[in-house]
Design an enzyme around this catalytic site. Structure first.
Site, mmCIF file in Angstrom:
data_model
loop_
_atom_site.group_PDB
_atom_site.id
_atom_site.type_symbol
_atom_site.label_atom_id
_atom_site.label_comp_id
_atom_site.label_asym_id
_atom_site.label_seq_id
_atom_site.Cartn_x
_atom_site.Cartn_y
_atom_site.Cartn_z
ATOM 1 N N GLN A 132 0.087 -46.639 9.324
ATOM 2 C CA GLN A 132 -1.092 -46.271 10.110
ATOM 3 C C GLN A 132 -2.207 -47.298 9.923
ATOM 4 O OE1 GLN A 132 -0.981 -43.860 12.243
ATOM 5 N NE2 GLN A 132 -3.084 -43.975 12.970
ATOM 6 N N VAL A 163 -6.582 -45.034 18.170
ATOM 7 C CA VAL A 163 -5.677 -44.979 17.015
ATOM 8 C C VAL A 163 -6.438 -44.347 15.856
ATOM 9 C CG1 VAL A 163 -4.315 -46.333 15.377
ATOM 10 C CG2 VAL A 163 -4.487 -47.086 17.765
ATOM 11 N N ALA A 164 -5.907 -43.268 15.330
ATOM 12 C CA ALA A 164 -6.601 -42.571 14.237
ATOM 13 C C ALA A 164 -6.729 -43.477 13.020
ATOM 14 C CB ALA A 164 -5.841 -41.297 13.867
ATOM 15 N N SER A 169 -4.425 -39.314 10.675
ATOM 16 C CA SER A 169 -3.459 -39.183 11.782
ATOM 17 C C SER A 169 -2.499 -38.033 11.523
ATOM 18 C CB SER A 169 -2.650 -40.474 11.935
ATOM 19 O OG SER A 169 -1.563 -40.255 12.822
ATOM 20 N N HIS A 171 0.328 -37.924 12.557
ATOM 21 C CA HIS A 171 1.646 -38.516 12.298
ATOM 22 C C HIS A 171 1.901 -38.627 10.790
ATOM 23 C CE1 HIS A 171 2.961 -39.554 16.355
ATOM 24 N NE2 HIS A 171 1.700 -39.853 16.626
ATOM 25 N N ASP A 178 5.468 -38.682 19.349
ATOM 26 C CA ASP A 178 5.168 -39.273 20.650
ATOM 27 C C ASP A 178 6.490 -39.375 21.398
ATOM 28 O OD1 ASP A 178 2.578 -39.592 19.739
ATOM 29 O OD2 ASP A 178 2.814 -41.723 19.294
ATOM 30 N N GLU A 221 -3.736 -38.164 25.516
ATOM 31 C CA GLU A 221 -2.439 -38.732 25.138
ATOM 32 C C GLU A 221 -1.319 -37.806 25.613
ATOM 33 O OE1 GLU A 221 -3.631 -41.312 21.151
ATOM 34 O OE2 GLU A 221 -2.153 -39.712 20.971
ATOM 35 N N HIS A 224 1.713 -37.221 23.150
ATOM 36 C CA HIS A 224 1.585 -36.803 21.741
ATOM 37 C C HIS A 224 1.609 -35.276 21.614
ATOM 38 C CE1 HIS A 224 -0.319 -37.327 17.578
ATOM 39 N NE2 HIS A 224 -0.586 -36.050 17.837
HETATM 40 ZN ZN LIG Z 1 0.964 -39.761 18.595
#
Ligand SMILES: [Zn+2]
Length: 264
Positions: A132, A163-164, A169, A171, A178, A221, A224
């Protein structure tokens, strides 16, 4: 007479078991007991025995599946989910993995989509902090290259809407995937339409929409999806709530730790 008594006993026992609501797929249902033990948290904070049980569902927002992760609510230090590999037909890259407790719903979603003629490929799933960090740094550099007058801080703020930042995130907790393409045009596809109609049945929500951008602080998004469990996902869908709004509405002001937001 004795026989009749024991029959009544057996019948009462069967009734009490059926009433507990513990049937169904344990990988999908919300089970506060399991959740608490998974996180190693004591199970005493929601002690309702001394009070009237309130109407409506009760959620544990410290549970693994409802954990809020966003720009102002970073992942707790040292949080590492137990991971499971995403099956080959759906994994778009080597090593694609997801929280082991939600891997079955993810596979079920992908399999049912496939049966309906919808091909879903996971192109991003669990990410390490290093991964990340690399993503975020690349985005910051791109933003600065596009407008060299920006300070690093300004560029980071812009990058963070796309973008986190590392540690913020979804993720990184292994609960987000995604699908297919990180292009805005994904929302015009049959795959997106299928996901929109079906994802909550498997406990997933479309996490970042244009409508809720002011709250999530992330651009729309369409690719996502975040796992939150079926019960929560259905309510969010029915009441048109993003995760932040859902927590705001359903988090009973008991022993929670929302004061962490004060750090902002
Ligand atoms: Zn994502």
């Amino acid at each position: 007479m004795k026989k009749l008594l024991s029959l009544i006993l057996v019948f009462a026992l069967v009734l009490s078991v059926c009433g507990c609501g513990s049937f169904g797929d344990p990988t999908i249902s919300v089970n506060e007991d399991d959740v608490s033990s998974e996180d190693g948290l004591p199970n005493s904070s929601n002690n309702t025995s001394s009070e009237e049980v309130e109407e409506g569902p009760i959620f544990d927002f410290n549970s693994w599946e409802l954990r809020l992760v966003n720009g102002s609510t970073p992942i707790p230090d040292g949080y590492v989910p137990e991971l499971a590999a995403i099956s080959a037909p759906y994994a778009g890259f080597n090593g694609a993995s997801f929280d082991a407790r939600a891997i079955d719903p993810l596979h079920a979603l992908c399999a049912d989509a496939k049966a309906a003629g919808i091909n879903l490929t996971v192109i991003s799933a669990y990410r390490t902090n290093d991964f990340q960090t690399g993503n975020f740094e690349r985005k910051v550099n791109n933003v600065m290259a596009a407008d060299p007058s920006l300070t690093r801080e300004e560029a980071e703020a812009i990058a963070a809407t796309v973008v986190a930042r590392p540690g913020t995130s979804e993720h990184q907790v292994g609960l987000a995937v995604d699908f297919n393409s990180v292009e805005d045009s994904f929302k015009n596809t049959d795959e997106y339409a299928w996901l929109a109609a079906n994802c909550t049945k498997y406990g997933f929500i479309l996490r970042y929409t244009e409508e809720k951008q002011d709250i999530t602080k992330i651009i729309p998004e369409p690719w996502h999806y975040r796992y939150v469990g079926v019960e929560a996902a259905k309510i969010m869908e029915e009441e048109n709530l993003c995760l932040e709004e859902f927590i705001e509405k359903y988090n009973k002001p008991t022993a929670d730790e929302t004061t962490a937001d004060a750090a902002q």
